[in-house]
Design a protein around this motif. Structure first.
Motif, mmCIF file in Angstrom:
data_model
loop_
_atom_site.group_PDB
_atom_site.id
_atom_site.type_symbol
_atom_site.label_atom_id
_atom_site.label_comp_id
_atom_site.label_asym_id
_atom_site.label_seq_id
_atom_site.Cartn_x
_atom_site.Cartn_y
_atom_site.Cartn_z
ATOM 1 N N GLU A 122 4.694 -6.959 4.894
ATOM 2 C CA GLU A 122 4.571 -7.310 6.306
ATOM 3 C C GLU A 122 4.341 -6.094 7.199
ATOM 4 O O GLU A 122 4.125 -6.251 8.403
ATOM 5 C CB GLU A 122 5.825 -8.068 6.749
ATOM 6 N N LEU A 123 4.380 -4.890 6.622
ATOM 7 C CA LEU A 123 4.105 -3.673 7.376
ATOM 8 C C LEU A 123 2.675 -3.231 7.072
ATOM 9 O O LEU A 123 2.348 -2.936 5.916
ATOM 10 C CB LEU A 123 5.096 -2.571 6.996
ATOM 11 N N PRO A 124 1.797 -3.196 8.070
ATOM 12 C CA PRO A 124 0.374 -2.955 7.825
ATOM 13 C C PRO A 124 0.078 -1.706 6.988
ATOM 14 O O PRO A 124 -0.778 -1.744 6.098
ATOM 15 C CB PRO A 124 -0.209 -2.822 9.246
ATOM 16 N N HIS A 125 0.798 -0.602 7.243
ATOM 17 C CA HIS A 125 0.487 0.637 6.529
ATOM 18 C C HIS A 125 1.021 0.626 5.096
ATOM 19 O O HIS A 125 0.722 1.537 4.319
ATOM 20 C CB HIS A 125 1.044 1.845 7.282
ATOM 21 N N LEU A 126 1.812 -0.399 4.721
ATOM 22 C CA LEU A 126 2.319 -0.503 3.355
ATOM 23 C C LEU A 126 1.802 -1.740 2.637
ATOM 24 O O LEU A 126 2.199 -2.008 1.503
ATOM 25 C CB LEU A 126 3.861 -0.530 3.361
ATOM 26 N N SER A 127 0.946 -2.499 3.288
ATOM 27 C CA SER A 127 0.480 -3.753 2.695
ATOM 28 C C SER A 127 -0.576 -3.541 1.613
ATOM 29 O O SER A 127 -0.789 -4.423 0.784
ATOM 30 C CB SER A 127 -0.067 -4.689 3.783
ATOM 31 N N ALA A 128 -1.228 -2.383 1.627
ATOM 32 C CA ALA A 128 -2.232 -2.113 0.592
ATOM 33 C C ALA A 128 -1.552 -2.071 -0.771
ATOM 34 O O ALA A 128 -0.394 -1.641 -0.915
ATOM 35 C CB ALA A 128 -2.933 -0.790 0.869
ATOM 36 N N GLU A 129 -2.288 -2.475 -1.798
ATOM 37 C CA GLU A 129 -1.701 -2.650 -3.127
ATOM 38 C C GLU A 129 -1.086 -1.367 -3.684
ATOM 39 O O GLU A 129 -0.071 -1.406 -4.362
ATOM 40 C CB GLU A 129 -2.779 -3.165 -4.080
ATOM 41 N N ASN A 130 -1.700 -0.200 -3.386
ATOM 42 C CA ASN A 130 -1.221 1.053 -3.957
ATOM 43 C C ASN A 130 -0.382 1.881 -2.992
ATOM 44 O O ASN A 130 -0.113 3.056 -3.234
ATOM 45 C CB ASN A 130 -2.407 1.892 -4.440
#
Length: 276
Positions: A122-130
């Protein structure tokens, strides 16, 4: 169950898992080992323990020790640690090079690790898979199998999981609910005994080791906390249960201004405080 067998099993349990029991817990041993004796083909608990002593079979020993672990857990347990975690992770500047690494130690059947995964998603900067690596570990293989499957009963789902997250991250599967592939892929599951060195797991920025130290004596708590500290980055955060502490146990962590949250001590730096 004879007193001799209770003593033998208590010593084995403490040596292998760190869990401490005494003669006042004989009812607990009987209750939890009776099904193991039955499914393993032994006439009673004494016959089971005799076999473990005289001709130990790994499968039977593991099942007996597994039966003595406490697997109480639920989604977003106690809320506050996850609010603190969200505060910590909400600052994109906290990320260094490489993915953020989070360890859910003694993860039981996975609700804690999946709660962390949902929060990160739910946090945009941590939503990426890696962007983040979440590792869930437990001593119990049966718990890890359930965690990896990500299938929970309606009762388990109702314990702490908001309806919005249920519909976003889970699919109905008969009478149960199954975590969607995108959620399950965010967590790696590994078997690990907290009494052993965690070096093979790599280093972590954040560790959840909640509501497990209460089952150990102080020397075992010190051993576990020092092992955990050895795998954490300086300035990394440790989350413990509400009734757990590092004070008087180890100097490897400094207290923050949030209950249940500790910071990996750095001898070259002043103690940190967590602001919110």
């Amino acid at each position: 169950m004879t007193p001799q067998n209770l003593l033998f099993f208590a010593e084995l349990l403490h040596r292998r898992t760190g869990i401490l029991i005494d003669e006042t817990k004989d009812y607990l041993v009987k209750t939890r080992l009776a099904p193991i004796a039955g499914t393993s083909g032994y006439a009673d608990i004494d016959a089971l323990i005799d076999a473990i002593r005289d001709r130990p079979e790994a499968r039977v020993v593991d099942a007996a020790l597994d039966a003595m672990t406490t697997n109480e857990t639920f989604f977003f347990r106690d809320q506050t640690p996850f609010e603190v975690l969200r505060t910590l992770l909400s600052d994109p500047g906290r990320r260094g090079a490489g993915p953020l690494r989070i360890w859910s130690a003694a993860a039981s059947t996975g609700q804690e690790a999946y709660s962390i995964a949902m929060l990160c998603d739910e946090l945009p900067h941590l939503s990426a898979e890696n962007a983040v690596e979440i590792v869930g570990t437990d001593i119990s293989q049966s718990c890890l199998t359930k965690a990896a499957a990500g299938v929970y009963s309606s009762f388990e789902i109702q314990r702490g999981l908001p309806i919005q997250k249920l519909t976003r991250y889970f699919d109905k599967d008969g009478e149960s609910w199954r975590a969607k592939n995108e959620l399950r892929s965010r967590v790696t599951w590994k078997r690990h005994n907290l009494m052993d060195s965690p070096w093979a797991l790599g280093r972590f920025d954040i560790v959840f080791c909640r509501n497990v130290l209460i089952y150990f004596d102080i020397s075992t708590r010190r051993r576990i906390l020092d092992l955990v500290a050895g795998q954490m980055q300086n300035g990394g955060h440790l989350f413990l249960g509400a009734s757990e502490t590092t004070l008087g146990v180890t100097n490897a962590f400094a207290q923050t201004n949030r209950a249940g949250c500790w910071i990996k001590a750095d001898a070259s730096a002043a103690p940190h405080a967590l602001s919110a």
